[in-house]
Structure formats: structure tokens, C-alpha cells
Design an enzyme around this catalytic site. Structure first.
Site, PDB file in Angstrom:
ATOM      1  CD  GLU A 163      11.260 -56.308  -9.358  1.00 28.95           C
ATOM      2  OE1 GLU A 163      12.109 -57.045  -9.846  1.00 28.95           O
ATOM      3  OE2 GLU A 163      10.048 -56.476  -9.509  1.00 28.95           O
ATOM      4  N   GLY A 172      11.184 -56.124 -17.612  1.00 31.06           N
ATOM      5  CA  GLY A 172      10.811 -56.770 -18.869  1.00 31.06           C
ATOM      6  C   GLY A 172      11.050 -55.908 -20.098  1.00 31.06           C
ATOM      7  N   GLY A 219      13.424 -61.639 -13.668  1.00 33.71           N
ATOM      8  CA  GLY A 219      12.313 -62.160 -14.451  1.00 33.71           C
ATOM      9  C   GLY A 219      12.816 -62.981 -15.613  1.00 33.71           C
ATOM     10  N   GLY A 220      12.899 -62.344 -16.784  1.00 36.34           N
ATOM     11  CA  GLY A 220      13.250 -63.039 -18.018  1.00 36.34           C
ATOM     12  C   GLY A 220      14.455 -63.964 -17.916  1.00 36.34           C
ATOM     13  CB  SER A 233      16.243 -55.425 -17.799  1.00 36.99           C
ATOM     14  OG  SER A 233      14.931 -55.285 -18.336  1.00 36.99           O
ATOM     15  CG  ASN A 291       8.435 -63.042 -10.926  1.00 35.94           C
ATOM     16  OD1 ASN A 291       7.635 -63.980 -10.980  1.00 35.94           O
ATOM     17  ND2 ASN A 291       8.067 -61.777 -11.100  1.00 35.94           N
ATOM     18  CD1 TRP A 292      11.148 -68.973 -12.629  1.00 32.35           C
ATOM     19  CD2 TRP A 292       9.933 -70.817 -13.021  1.00 32.35           C
ATOM     20  NE1 TRP A 292      11.948 -70.054 -12.380  1.00 32.35           N
ATOM     21  CE2 TRP A 292      11.234 -71.205 -12.606  1.00 32.35           C
ATOM     22  CE3 TRP A 292       8.996 -71.819 -13.310  1.00 32.35           C
ATOM     23  CZ2 TRP A 292      11.602 -72.549 -12.492  1.00 32.35           C
ATOM     24  CZ3 TRP A 292       9.368 -73.150 -13.194  1.00 32.35           C
ATOM     25  CH2 TRP A 292      10.661 -73.507 -12.793  1.00 32.35           C
ATOM     26  CE  LYS A 293       8.421 -60.943 -14.934  1.00 26.40           C
ATOM     27  NZ  LYS A 293       8.340 -59.551 -15.332  1.00 26.40           N
ATOM     28  CD  GLU A 326       5.071 -58.326 -14.458  1.00 29.35           C
ATOM     29  OE1 GLU A 326       4.876 -59.505 -14.087  1.00 29.35           O
ATOM     30  OE2 GLU A 326       6.103 -57.988 -15.082  1.00 29.35           O
ATOM     31  CG  HIS A 336       6.143 -58.252  -9.630  1.00 23.97           C
ATOM     32  ND1 HIS A 336       5.725 -57.738 -10.836  1.00 23.97           N
ATOM     33  CD2 HIS A 336       7.437 -58.634  -9.805  1.00 23.97           C
ATOM     34  CE1 HIS A 336       6.726 -57.830 -11.701  1.00 23.97           C
ATOM     35  NE2 HIS A 336       7.773 -58.357 -11.107  1.00 23.97           N
TER      36      HIS A 336
HETATM   37  C1  PEP Z   1      10.588 -59.035 -12.428  1.00 25.74           C
HETATM   38  O1  PEP Z   1       9.642 -59.603 -12.941  1.00 25.74           O
HETATM   39  O2  PEP Z   1      10.592 -58.849 -11.223  1.00 25.74           O
HETATM   40  C2  PEP Z   1      11.688 -58.595 -13.292  1.00 25.74           C
HETATM   41  C3  PEP Z   1      12.662 -57.915 -12.746  1.00 25.74           C
HETATM   42  O3  PEP Z   1      11.619 -58.931 -14.624  1.00 25.74           O
HETATM   43  P1  PEP Z   1      12.794 -58.755 -15.716  1.00 25.74           P
HETATM   44  O4  PEP Z   1      14.044 -59.300 -15.088  1.00 25.74           O
HETATM   45  O5  PEP Z   1      12.322 -59.570 -16.875  1.00 25.74           O
HETATM   46  O6  PEP Z   1      12.897 -57.302 -15.998  1.00 25.74           O
END
Ligand code: PEP
Length: 255
Positions: free
Chosen positions: A170, A176, A237-238, A216, A13-15, A100, A98
């Protein structure tokens, strides 16, 4: 628990990161890094990068997903994108619900359900996100909450349509933040999600559903998380913005 009954899927997920030009560079770096993937690999760039992503990944191990999808087919929904608009471009997956989106854009379990239904009806695979906040974990309501989120998200989703659904556990406190759930915590909740699926659709159907962990997940912790019997993949994500790290996670899921 027989993991061979379902597909391991790692989704990035590039956000709201990467312009179209930067996205192209990232995909070009990712393609050779995941060439030997033994699992499903999905990238979910911003909408602006989707046409180029589909073009660049044709014939490769990478599939393309969207980060959101609206529940109506068309109409006066400024800023939204429909499932048909995505499938016409060659998109195969859509993240739905998600945290967010829930936190900043008012998404509710009900709207997540509508979006998930629209996605699967159009032939997309919906990656449906559920998970508790830190306050909810500390209050001890994680299981109740995740059970409820899962049930409502899947309301009126048929057993046939369930084949086009991935659940992503999640925990909001791990997204994040660099704070990952332990493999045991991830397994406990993913197993509970599979339990709900079993109640709703029967054990056989439940065993076929891919359940991801997200929060994460990185090159260093992926193998341990993915070794758990009910953790079938990851929503990343990251680390999905770093080709070498993402490839390492894909490798861990391919083992
Ligand atoms: C996400 O955005 O779904 C996520 C899991 O982010 P991160 O890996 O950065 O925690």
C-alpha cells in the site's frame, strides 16, 4: 508466475466508518452483490460492528476481519483488542500495520511484527501492510524500504505460519488520495515483496503467498491492477463502502 498457486483475496477496510446500524445495512447490500465471488472476500468493519458482521455473513462468501489486533493476550492495554477476543467472535483476518496506524498511532515495524505474530499464533490470517511515502518514492528508496518492512514484519514467523499471512503493498501516497499506483508500479513492488519472501522462505513458499495491492483501487482500475502476475488481490478503503463498486472489484479478482 503461476497465480493459481495462491488465493485471490479482496479485503474491504471500512476504517472508522459506519455505526453498527449503518454497518448492518452495508453488509445486507453487499451479500447479494458478492454471491458469485470466485475469490476470497473479507470485510474489516470497526470493532463495534464485528459481532453483527460475523452473524450476518455466516454461510456466505464474506469473511470478517479486524482492522488491528494487539500482541499481548490480555492485560493493561487500554483501548486494545487481543487476537483471542477476535477469534472467539468468529473473526478470521486482521489487518496489521496499516499506514494510518503507523502514521497516527505510532506503530513501528517492530510492533507490526509483534501484532502479526500474535495474529497468526491465534489462527487469524494477518494482512500485513507495507508501503512507502511519497517522499520515499521520490527519493528512490521504495524497494529498500518495502524489503525492510517486509523482513521485519515477518521476523520469527515460521514457514508454516507464513501460510496465514497476506502481504498488502500500500503506497501511502495512493491511500485515500484517488491517486493510484500504475499497474506496472504495483507489479514491480509486489514482485519485489515476493522476492524477499523467496529469500526468507524459499521460492515455493513465496509463490503460495497472496500479495495484495491497496491504494485507491476502484471499480475502474481493479481489472488492470489485478491482471499483473504478482498482484493477487486488493485491500480496498473508500470503494469498500460502496456495494456496487466493491462487487465490481470482487468480479475483477474472480476472473
Ligand atoms: C486502505 O485503507 O487500505 C486503502 C487502500 O484505502 P483507499 O482504497 O481508500 O485508498
Amino acid at each position: 508466475m503461476d497465480k493459481t498457486k495462491r488465493k485471490a483475496v479482496i479485503a474491504g477496510n471500512w476504517k472508522m466508518n459506519k455505526t453498527a446500524g449503518e454497518g448492518k445495512e452495508l453488509i445486507e447490500a453487499l451479500l447479494p452483490a458478492v454471491v458469485d465471488a470466485g475469490c476470497g472476500v473479507v470485510i474489516c468493519p470497526p470493532f463495534t460492528s464485528i459481532p453483527a458482521a460475523v452473524e450476518l455473513t455466516k454461510g456466505s462468501r464474506l469473511s470478517v476481519g479486524a482492522q488491528n489486533v494487539h500482541f499481548e493476550k490480555n492485560g493493561a492495554f487500554t483501548g486494545e483488542v487481543s487476537a483471542d477476543m477476535l477469534t472467539e467472535l468468529g473473526v478470521e483476518y486482521a489487518i496489521v500495520g496499516h499506514s494510518e496506524r503507523r502514521q497516527y498511532f505510532g506503530e513501528t515495524d517492530e510492533s507490526v511484527n509483534l501484532r502479526a505474530k500474535a495474529a497468526v499464533a491465534a489462527g487469524l490470517t494477518a494482512i500485513v501492510c507495507v508501503g512507502e511515502s511519497l517522499a520515499q518514492r521520490e527519493q528512490g528508496v521504495t524497494m529498500e524500504l518495502v524489503r525492510l518492512q517486509t523482513k521485519v514484519a515477518l521476523r520469527d514467523v515460521s514457514a508454516e505460519e507464513l501460510k496465514k499471512v497476506i502481504l498488502a503493498y500500500e503506497p501511502v501516497w495512493a491511500i485515500g488520495t484517488g491517486r493510484t499506483a500504475t499497474a506496472e508500479q504495483a507489479e514491480e513492488v509486489c514482485a519485489a515483496i515476493r522476492g524477499v519472501l523467496g529469500e526468507l522462505y524459499g521460492q515455493q513458499a513465496a509463490e503460495g503467498v497472496t500479495i495484495q495491492y491497496g491504494g485507491s483501487m476502484n471499480a475502474g482500475n481493479a481489472a488492470e491492477l489485478l491482471s499483473k502476475p504478482n498482484v493477487d488481490g486488493g485491500l480496498i478503503g473508500g470503494a469498500s463502502l460502496k456495494p456496487a463498486d466493491f462487487a465490481e472489484i470482487v468480479k475483477a479478482a474472480s476472473a
